[in-house]
Each structure stands twice: as C-alpha cells, then as structure tokens.
Design a protein around this motif. Structure first.
Motif, PDB file in Angstrom:
ATOM      1  N   GLN A 190     -22.151  15.681 -14.843  1.00  0.00           N
ATOM      2  CA  GLN A 190     -22.873  16.949 -14.805  1.00  0.00           C
ATOM      3  C   GLN A 190     -21.963  18.126 -15.135  1.00  0.00           C
ATOM      4  N   GLU A 191     -20.689  17.954 -14.874  1.00  0.00           N
ATOM      5  CA  GLU A 191     -19.746  19.021 -15.233  1.00  0.00           C
ATOM      6  C   GLU A 191     -19.697  19.214 -16.748  1.00  0.00           C
ATOM      7  N   TRP A 192     -19.817  18.108 -17.494  1.00  0.00           N
ATOM      8  CA  TRP A 192     -19.877  18.224 -18.945  1.00  0.00           C
ATOM      9  C   TRP A 192     -21.116  19.022 -19.368  1.00  0.00           C
ATOM     10  N   ALA A 193     -22.223  18.781 -18.691  1.00  0.00           N
ATOM     11  CA  ALA A 193     -23.450  19.518 -18.999  1.00  0.00           C
ATOM     12  C   ALA A 193     -23.273  21.007 -18.735  1.00  0.00           C
ATOM     13  N   GLN A 194     -22.636  21.322 -17.628  1.00  0.00           N
ATOM     14  CA  GLN A 194     -22.399  22.730 -17.289  1.00  0.00           C
ATOM     15  C   GLN A 194     -21.522  23.399 -18.339  1.00  0.00           C
ATOM     16  N   ARG A 195     -20.479  22.708 -18.779  1.00  0.00           N
ATOM     17  CA  ARG A 195     -19.582  23.271 -19.783  1.00  0.00           C
ATOM     18  C   ARG A 195     -20.283  23.420 -21.135  1.00  0.00           C
ATOM     19  N   ALA A 196     -21.203  22.501 -21.434  1.00  0.00           N
ATOM     20  CA  ALA A 196     -21.969  22.622 -22.679  1.00  0.00           C
ATOM     21  C   ALA A 196     -22.857  23.858 -22.629  1.00  0.00           C
ATOM     22  N   GLY A 197     -23.416  24.156 -21.453  1.00  0.00           N
ATOM     23  CA  GLY A 197     -24.285  25.310 -21.309  1.00  0.00           C
ATOM     24  C   GLY A 197     -23.572  26.635 -21.497  1.00  0.00           C
ATOM     25  N   THR A 198     -22.274  26.654 -21.274  1.00  0.00           N
ATOM     26  CA  THR A 198     -21.499  27.874 -21.489  1.00  0.00           C
ATOM     27  C   THR A 198     -20.957  27.976 -22.914  1.00  0.00           C
ATOM     28  N   GLY A 199     -21.172  26.914 -23.710  1.00  0.00           N
ATOM     29  CA  GLY A 199     -20.636  26.899 -25.063  1.00  0.00           C
ATOM     30  C   GLY A 199     -19.193  26.473 -25.127  1.00  0.00           C
ATOM     31  N   ASP A 200     -18.632  26.067 -23.981  1.00  0.00           N
ATOM     32  CA  ASP A 200     -17.225  25.681 -23.922  1.00  0.00           C
ATOM     33  C   ASP A 200     -16.975  24.372 -24.655  1.00  0.00           C
ATOM     34  N   VAL A 201     -17.930  23.430 -24.584  1.00  0.00           N
ATOM     35  CA  VAL A 201     -17.796  22.146 -25.268  1.00  0.00           C
ATOM     36  C   VAL A 201     -19.109  21.820 -25.978  1.00  0.00           C
ATOM     37  N   ILE A 202     -19.021  20.867 -26.879  1.00  0.00           N
ATOM     38  CA  ILE A 202     -20.202  20.373 -27.594  1.00  0.00           C
ATOM     39  C   ILE A 202     -20.383  18.900 -27.273  1.00  0.00           C
ATOM     40  N   LEU A 203     -21.594  18.527 -26.936  1.00  0.00           N
ATOM     41  CA  LEU A 203     -21.965  17.137 -26.697  1.00  0.00           C
ATOM     42  C   LEU A 203     -22.912  16.690 -27.799  1.00  0.00           C
ATOM     43  N   THR A 204     -23.114  15.386 -27.907  1.00  0.00           N
ATOM     44  CA  THR A 204     -24.094  14.895 -28.876  1.00  0.00           C
ATOM     45  C   THR A 204     -24.644  13.560 -28.427  1.00  0.00           C
ATOM     46  N   VAL A 205     -25.624  13.068 -29.171  1.00  0.00           N
ATOM     47  CA  VAL A 205     -26.257  11.785 -28.881  1.00  0.00           C
ATOM     48  C   VAL A 205     -26.253  10.937 -30.144  1.00  0.00           C
ATOM     49  N   THR A 230     -25.789   8.861 -38.719  1.00  0.00           N
ATOM     50  CA  THR A 230     -26.310  10.239 -38.673  1.00  0.00           C
ATOM     51  C   THR A 230     -26.191  10.839 -37.271  1.00  0.00           C
ATOM     52  N   VAL A 231     -25.012  10.715 -36.699  1.00  0.00           N
ATOM     53  CA  VAL A 231     -24.753  11.291 -35.374  1.00  0.00           C
ATOM     54  C   VAL A 231     -24.406  12.768 -35.560  1.00  0.00           C
ATOM     55  N   PRO A 232     -25.195  13.686 -34.997  1.00  0.00           N
ATOM     56  CA  PRO A 232     -24.951  15.119 -35.231  1.00  0.00           C
ATOM     57  C   PRO A 232     -23.622  15.576 -34.639  1.00  0.00           C
ATOM     58  N   VAL A 233     -22.978  16.479 -35.329  1.00  0.00           N
ATOM     59  CA  VAL A 233     -21.721  17.139 -34.921  1.00  0.00           C
ATOM     60  C   VAL A 233     -20.740  16.200 -34.230  1.00  0.00           C
ATOM     61  N   ALA A 234     -20.676  14.956 -34.674  1.00  0.00           N
ATOM     62  CA  ALA A 234     -19.767  13.991 -34.045  1.00  0.00           C
ATOM     63  C   ALA A 234     -18.310  14.379 -34.240  1.00  0.00           C
ATOM     64  N   THR A 235     -18.008  15.126 -35.308  1.00  0.00           N
ATOM     65  CA  THR A 235     -16.631  15.532 -35.560  1.00  0.00           C
ATOM     66  C   THR A 235     -16.158  16.617 -34.598  1.00  0.00           C
ATOM     67  N   ARG A 236     -17.098  17.273 -33.912  1.00  0.00           N
ATOM     68  CA  ARG A 236     -16.742  18.339 -32.972  1.00  0.00           C
ATOM     69  C   ARG A 236     -17.046  17.980 -31.519  1.00  0.00           C
ATOM     70  N   ALA A 237     -17.847  16.973 -31.305  1.00  0.00           N
ATOM     71  CA  ALA A 237     -18.280  16.641 -29.950  1.00  0.00           C
ATOM     72  C   ALA A 237     -17.133  16.094 -29.113  1.00  0.00           C
ATOM     73  N   VAL A 238     -17.110  16.475 -27.842  1.00  0.00           N
ATOM     74  CA  VAL A 238     -16.096  15.948 -26.931  1.00  0.00           C
ATOM     75  C   VAL A 238     -16.601  14.706 -26.203  1.00  0.00           C
ATOM     76  N   ARG A 239     -17.929  14.508 -26.160  1.00  0.00           N
ATOM     77  CA  ARG A 239     -18.513  13.306 -25.589  1.00  0.00           C
ATOM     78  C   ARG A 239     -19.803  12.977 -26.350  1.00  0.00           C
ATOM     79  N   ILE A 240     -20.091  11.670 -26.457  1.00  0.00           N
ATOM     80  CA  ILE A 240     -21.276  11.189 -27.154  1.00  0.00           C
ATOM     81  C   ILE A 240     -22.064  10.279 -26.218  1.00  0.00           C
ATOM     82  N   LEU A 241     -23.366  10.514 -26.100  1.00  0.00           N
ATOM     83  CA  LEU A 241     -24.228   9.606 -25.366  1.00  0.00           C
ATOM     84  C   LEU A 241     -24.620   8.467 -26.301  1.00  0.00           C
TER      85      LEU A 241
END
Length: 372
Positions: free
Chosen positions: A107-122, A154-165
């Motif tokens: 959930q901490e990753w989710a919080q950081r994504a909400g601030t724009g600090d990190v990018i996640l992807t699926v 076709t994984v979006p922004v995989a080159t920038r994501a810090v974590r992938i689901l």
C-alpha cells in the motif's frame, strides 16, 4: 439508475481538462515524438501537484476516496488531449489494486504513486493468448517463494515503472505478483506501437520472488485479476470516449470551414450523413460507458455492460476514426497534423484489451451463462 455526474466527477474533469489543455500543445506533442519513451513528465507532475492522481485512491493510502466514476472522468479528459501520462495503468489499475488488496508495504507503493513520486504499471496482455483471465505466464512455488517464468506484451510505461503487477498461473490457480522490473531475470524491451506510446515486452526468466510479492493471497488471485481486467476495459473505453469526442469536434469544425464549389463541405449530404453517423456512434460509446461505470460503482453485476461498452469503444471507434480522416481528405493523412494523432490514438484504444470481435465473443459467453 441515475447517470447524473457526481460533483467530484465534474470538478475532477474540469481540473484535468484545464491542466491538460494548457500543457498538451501540438508543439509539445512533437517534442514527445522525439523522446525515447513518450512520457510527459511535466503534465504528470502538474496532475500530481493538483491532487488529481491521489483523488481517486482510497483514503487508506492518502487518497480522496473517490472511485470508478471519477476515474473515468479523469481518463476521458486525458483522452481528449492525448495526454502522454500513465494514469490508467499506474493509478486506476495498479495503485487502486494495491490499496484495495495489498499489505501495508504494498500500500505504500500505492501512496507514493498517488503523489507522483513513483510510477506503477500492470502486465495483462500475452502473445497468442486470447484468455487474459487464464495467463500462460507461470509462477512455481519454491521454498519461501516463487519462480516466475513467461512474457507479457504491450506493458505500459514498463521502462519507467518501479513495480509491475503480473498475473501468473500457479498450481493453486491464478495469482497476482508485484515484481521489480530491475530484478535479476527480468528483461524489458521497448515496443513500437501504433500511437507511438510507451509500451514494452517484459520477459521473466526464472525470476525469484518471495512470498511478500503476492498481492492479497493466491486464493484471491482470480478475483483481483478479474477486477483488473474489468477496470482496464472501462478505463480504456473512457480514454477512447475522450479521444472520439475531441476528434468529432475537430472534424465538425473543419467541415464548416473547408469550402468546395463555394460551399462548406459539411453542407454536402454525403459528408453531413457521415458526420451524423459519427455523432450517433460517440453518443453510443458515452451511454455504454456510463452504464458500465455506474453498475461497477453500485457493485451490481456488470460483465455484460463492460463488454458492451468496450465493444462500442472498438467498433464505433473504428468508424469514427476513419470518418475523421476521410472528411479531412489529404490533410488527415499528414502525420504532423493534429487530427492524425487522434486517428492513431483511436486505433490503439480500439484494440487495447481485445478487438470488437473479441468483446462480442466474451459478451456472448456471459449471455450464454445467464439463466433464462
């Protein structure tokens, strides 16, 4: 059934449109065309600073507590401007899922994504696999963890994501894993896609994961994946709606301004009829999306409505995109003209998550399984 937009929907839509229209100009789009991964960091940080990213996340991770209706409002506006930001994969899918099912560390990753600090992807799509709910990628249990093998496309922004689901099959059913793209055995290779967006092939060669990488539990995996696929379909439909709405506005303006034989081309019956058909198609996408999102918001059975909405996004999207190009004539074929970008975006959205034929196949399966 009340389709009246919520106050939050209206406010978030207006805020997103104001930011995006100011920052996403034709000149900015041309700059992004030259970048390696076509990511608009300026727009992303502006959305984060304005609170748009966090607004639709649960309060448990510092969000505003809004949901799927507000997600679609933001995505629709980003579709209008073709904003090159990963709101759908990072916020509406990955962060939302971690906030709902993850442990405190996730959930901490989710919080950081909400601030724009990190990018996640699926990573939901696989090559030659038409059943995304049954991934080919596998995770085999080992002592204290898992070994992940397979590939996602076709994984979006995989080159920038810090974590992938990453959904994967296990001996006990489908599970969803949170994977570090920089972990040993993970290879990220950028792909060239139709709208020049940032997508990649992500390969997993015996990637060692510990038990803490499982999102929720293995038993909850099918439910989590179904939620991801459903919200991905609704989200891509919202992007498509915004794209088609703006494209229709552009071609309507052009048909009023462009003259032939001393008359605006929009006054000719053939052109007027084609634009009328496009107008009806856009209305159809809007209504289908609104119904699907509303039923999800109300926790009602919604698979048929979601598939219907995605079908409209693909089928109507194809017709509208081609009408826009044809009415523009030679101008529409100019790859530097703004309308051409909308054509490419609409084609990308048409096939994201499955074509119109694929949506009809899934809708048919839902209807066949529904008691008479």
């Amino acid at each position: 059934m009340d389709f009246t937009p919520t106050e939050a929907q209206s406010d978030l839509a207006a805020l997103t449109r104001g930011i995006a229209e100011k920052l996403v100009t034709p000149e900015r789009q041309r700059e992004l065309d030259k970048s390696a991964d076509r990511f608009d960091d300026t727009l992303w940080q502006a959305l984060a600073t304005a609170g748009v990213l966090a607004a639709t996340l649960p309060e448990s991770v510092g969000g505003g507590g809004f949901g799927i209706l507000e997600h679609t409002a933001v995505l629709r506006e980003l579709g209008r401007t073709l904003g090159a930001v990963p709101y759908l994969p990072s916020i509406a899918l990955a962060a939302d899922t971690l906030a709902e099912f993850g442990d405190p560390a996730q959930q901490e990753w989710a919080q950081r994504a909400g601030t724009g600090d990190v990018i996640l992807t699926v990573a939901l799509a696989e090559d030659v696999n038409y059943e995304p709910s049954q991934p080919i990628t596998r995770a085999e249990p080992t002592t204290g963890g898992w070994l992940l093998t397979g590939a996602k496309v076709t994984v979006p922004v995989a080159t920038r994501a810090v974590r992938i689901l990453v959904p994967a099959a296990t001996p006990d059913g489908v599970a969803v894993f949170l994977v570090d793209p920089n972990a040993p055995g993970v290879t990220v290779t950028p792909q060239l896609v139709v709208d020049l967006g940032s997508e990649a092939i992500v390969e997993f060669a015996q990637v060692a994961l510990d038990d803490s990488s499982v999102v929720g539990t293995v038993e909850a995996g099918p439910r989590i994946l179904d939620r991801l696929l459903t919200r991905s379909a609704v989200g891509s439909t919202a992007l498509q709606l915004g794209t088609l709405e703006r494209a229709l506005e552009m071609v309507s303006d052009y048909a009023r301004e462009r003259t032939q034989f001393d008359r605006p081309i929009g006054s000719f019956q053939a052109v007027a009829q084609r634009l009328a058909d496009a107008y009806i198609d856009v209305k159809g996408v809007r209504l289908a999306l609104t119904q699907a999102a509303w039923r999800l918001h109300e926790d009602l059975p919604s698979e048929a409505e979601v598939r219907t909405a995605k079908f409209w996004a693909a089928d109507a999207g194809h017709r509208v995109a081609h009408s826009v190009i044809h009415v523009h004539g030679g101008v529409g074929l100019d790859t530097d003209h703004p309308v051409h970008r909308y054509f490419l975006a609409a084609k990308h959205n048409e096939f994201a998550g499955g074509s119109a034929t694929e949506q009809l196949r899934r809708l048919g399966a839902v209807l066949a399984a529904t008691p008479a």
